[in-house]
Design an enzyme around this catalytic site. Structure first.
Site, mmCIF file in Angstrom:
data_model
loop_
_atom_site.group_PDB
_atom_site.id
_atom_site.type_symbol
_atom_site.label_atom_id
_atom_site.label_comp_id
_atom_site.label_asym_id
_atom_site.label_seq_id
_atom_site.Cartn_x
_atom_site.Cartn_y
_atom_site.Cartn_z
ATOM 1 N N ASP A 80 -77.651 71.264 44.865
ATOM 2 C CA ASP A 80 -76.744 72.386 45.088
ATOM 3 C C ASP A 80 -77.366 73.706 44.622
ATOM 4 O OD1 ASP A 80 -74.410 73.552 45.943
ATOM 5 O OD2 ASP A 80 -73.270 73.086 44.132
ATOM 6 N N ASN A 137 -78.619 76.314 46.742
ATOM 7 C CA ASN A 137 -79.610 76.981 47.598
ATOM 8 C C ASN A 137 -79.161 78.396 47.976
ATOM 9 O OD1 ASN A 137 -80.792 74.506 47.538
ATOM 10 N ND2 ASN A 137 -80.532 74.039 49.715
ATOM 11 N N HIS A 158 -82.358 77.343 51.596
ATOM 12 C CA HIS A 158 -82.523 75.987 52.137
ATOM 13 C C HIS A 158 -84.008 75.686 52.380
ATOM 14 C CE1 HIS A 158 -78.267 75.767 52.300
ATOM 15 N NE2 HIS A 158 -78.101 76.533 53.362
ATOM 16 N N TRP A 210 -70.008 70.631 57.693
ATOM 17 C CA TRP A 210 -69.866 71.037 59.099
ATOM 18 C C TRP A 210 -68.965 72.262 59.214
ATOM 19 C CZ3 TRP A 210 -73.306 69.204 62.231
ATOM 20 C CH2 TRP A 210 -73.760 67.886 62.135
ATOM 21 N N LEU A 244 -91.221 53.944 46.904
ATOM 22 C CA LEU A 244 -89.921 54.610 46.747
ATOM 23 C C LEU A 244 -89.075 54.512 48.016
ATOM 24 C CD1 LEU A 244 -88.080 56.649 45.132
ATOM 25 C CD2 LEU A 244 -89.325 58.472 46.311
ATOM 26 N N GLU A 263 -74.552 57.627 34.828
ATOM 27 C CA GLU A 263 -74.598 58.730 33.859
ATOM 28 C C GLU A 263 -74.686 60.015 34.674
ATOM 29 O OE1 GLU A 263 -74.198 58.424 30.658
ATOM 30 O OE2 GLU A 263 -74.163 56.232 30.778
HETATM 31 C C1 IPE Z 1 -72.348 69.337 48.080
HETATM 32 O O1 IPE Z 1 -72.578 70.700 47.909
HETATM 33 C C2 IPE Z 1 -73.057 68.856 49.284
HETATM 34 C C3 IPE Z 1 -74.507 68.927 49.237
HETATM 35 C C4 IPE Z 1 -75.238 69.288 48.236
HETATM 36 C C5 IPE Z 1 -75.173 68.560 50.446
HETATM 37 P P1 IPE Z 1 -71.505 71.789 48.372
HETATM 38 O O2 IPE Z 1 -72.024 73.099 47.950
HETATM 39 O O3 IPE Z 1 -71.174 71.627 49.808
HETATM 40 O O4 IPE Z 1 -70.235 71.358 47.505
HETATM 41 P P2 IPE Z 1 -68.938 72.184 47.091
HETATM 42 O O5 IPE Z 1 -68.342 72.703 48.356
HETATM 43 O O6 IPE Z 1 -69.380 73.296 46.214
HETATM 44 O O7 IPE Z 1 -68.072 71.213 46.371
HETATM 45 C C1 IPE Z 2 -76.796 73.084 48.733
HETATM 46 O O1 IPE Z 2 -76.800 74.435 48.486
HETATM 47 C C2 IPE Z 2 -77.263 72.742 50.134
HETATM 48 C C3 IPE Z 2 -76.195 72.278 51.032
HETATM 49 C C4 IPE Z 2 -74.939 72.084 50.707
HETATM 50 C C5 IPE Z 2 -76.567 72.007 52.400
HETATM 51 P P1 IPE Z 2 -75.594 75.350 48.934
HETATM 52 O O2 IPE Z 2 -75.827 75.811 50.312
HETATM 53 O O3 IPE Z 2 -74.297 74.663 48.692
HETATM 54 O O4 IPE Z 2 -75.733 76.577 47.927
HETATM 55 P P2 IPE Z 2 -74.565 77.307 47.141
HETATM 56 O O5 IPE Z 2 -73.791 76.255 46.404
HETATM 57 O O6 IPE Z 2 -73.723 77.992 48.176
HETATM 58 O O7 IPE Z 2 -75.263 78.250 46.243
HETATM 59 MG MG MG Z 3 -73.039 74.530 47.120
#
Ligand code: IPE
Ligand code: IPE
Ligand code: MG
Length: 254
Positions: free
Chosen positions: A22, A24, A39, A71, A133, A209
């Site tokens: 999370d 990006n 990304h 999506w 892996l 964990e």
């Molecule tokens: C969870 O991240 C999904 C992925 C990392 C692919 P999100 O950024 O979509 O999650 P929420 O919306 O903050 O819970």
């Molecule tokens: C995780 O990063 C990647 C995906 C969910 C595809 P985010 O795109 O959720 O980045 P934030 O959470 O908005 O910073």
């Molecule tokens: Mg996110």
């Protein structure tokens, strides 16, 4: 800086690490860039962490790359993510093969764009004989959907008479999940400071964990993984027992 790797106990490694990658978007915005740039840079972290897990001899690494809920993001971002996925797999498949990494996909495969399904299927075939892996990509993944589909499958077997309700147990249920045959993750890492599960592996994480770090995914490097492993190794996994029981138990850190 000390290399944290030297402090990691190789005899107490998890067999399966699951990561919610999370942050990006925030990482890119902090740099005045478009979210999609985050990304792209996230792929560099994926390469690093796959590499690190291979070196450590980890059996399974599951990466949450795209949730069923994702999506609902703006179409341009979804399109960019799907394109990135296809291009990355295309580019990396030779190295995956060479590095003995076997690719798997969990999630609603049929909902992915056709080109993406094709690329992933090919990469899974190309790496299917690898024995190192197991890299599991969660794509268009929803744990609730996964549990519902398993339930449906079991109901159908019961209805057709191939299964008696009293034969439904944890082992059967696990075999009906997308992760059939994979061990449960012992360690779940989420980057970027969010302390939630976001519909990821709800059944499989029962005793994992949980490790949360404020580091955004594009900044996550091998040393951050070793830090998470050291934290994991300091914990006492009790599985409902008392601390005294665990300390007199000779079973290895399971
Ligand atoms: C969870 O991240 C999904 C992925 C990392 C692919 P999100 O950024 O979509 O999650 P929420 O919306 O903050 O819970
Ligand atoms: C995780 O990063 C990647 C995906 C969910 C595809 P985010 O795109 O959720 O980045 P934030 O959470 O908005 O910073
Ligand atoms: Mg996110």
């Amino acid at each position: 800086m000390t290399d944290l790797l030297t402090m990691v106990d190789r005899s107490k490694l998890p067999k399966h690490i699951a990561i919610i990658m999370d942050g990006n978007g925030r990482w890119a915005r902090e740099r005045g860039e478009d979210r999609v740039y985050g990304h792209y840079e996230g792929v560099v972290s994926v390469r690093e962490i796959v590499d690190a897990c291979g070196e450590l001899g980890i059996d399974y690494l599951t990466l949450y790359a795209f949730s069923a809920e994702n999506w609902n993001r703006p179409k341009a971002e979804v399109d960019a993510l799907m394109e990135l996925l296809v291009n990355t797999i295309r580019k990396e498949v030779d190295d995956l093969k060479k590095n003995n990494v076997r690719l798997h996909v969990i999630g609603d495969f049929a909902s992915l764009p056709e080109v993406c399904q094709k690329e992933m299927t090919e990469a899974m075939e190309i790496t299917s004989m690898n024995t190192g892996l197991n890299l599991v990509l969660a794509l268009s993944y929803s744990a609730r959907q996964e549990i519902l589909f398993a339930t449906r499958k079991i109901a159908e077997m019961a209805q057709s008479g191939t299964l008696k309700p009293e034969d439904i147990n944890e082992d059967l249920f696990q075999r009906c999940l997308n992760t059939a045959g994979f061990p449960d993750p012992e360690l779940m890492i989420r980057t970027s400071g969010e302390n939630r599960i976001s519909n990821f592996l709800l059944y499989q994480l029962a005793y994992a964990e949980l490790y949360f770090t404020p580091v955004h995914w594009p900044a996550f490097r091998k040393q951050n993984l070793y830090e998470a492993l050291l934290d994991y190794q300091r914990r006492e996994r009790r599985f409902g027992k008392t601390s005294e029981q665990i300390q007199t138990d000779f079973t290895p850190h399971a």
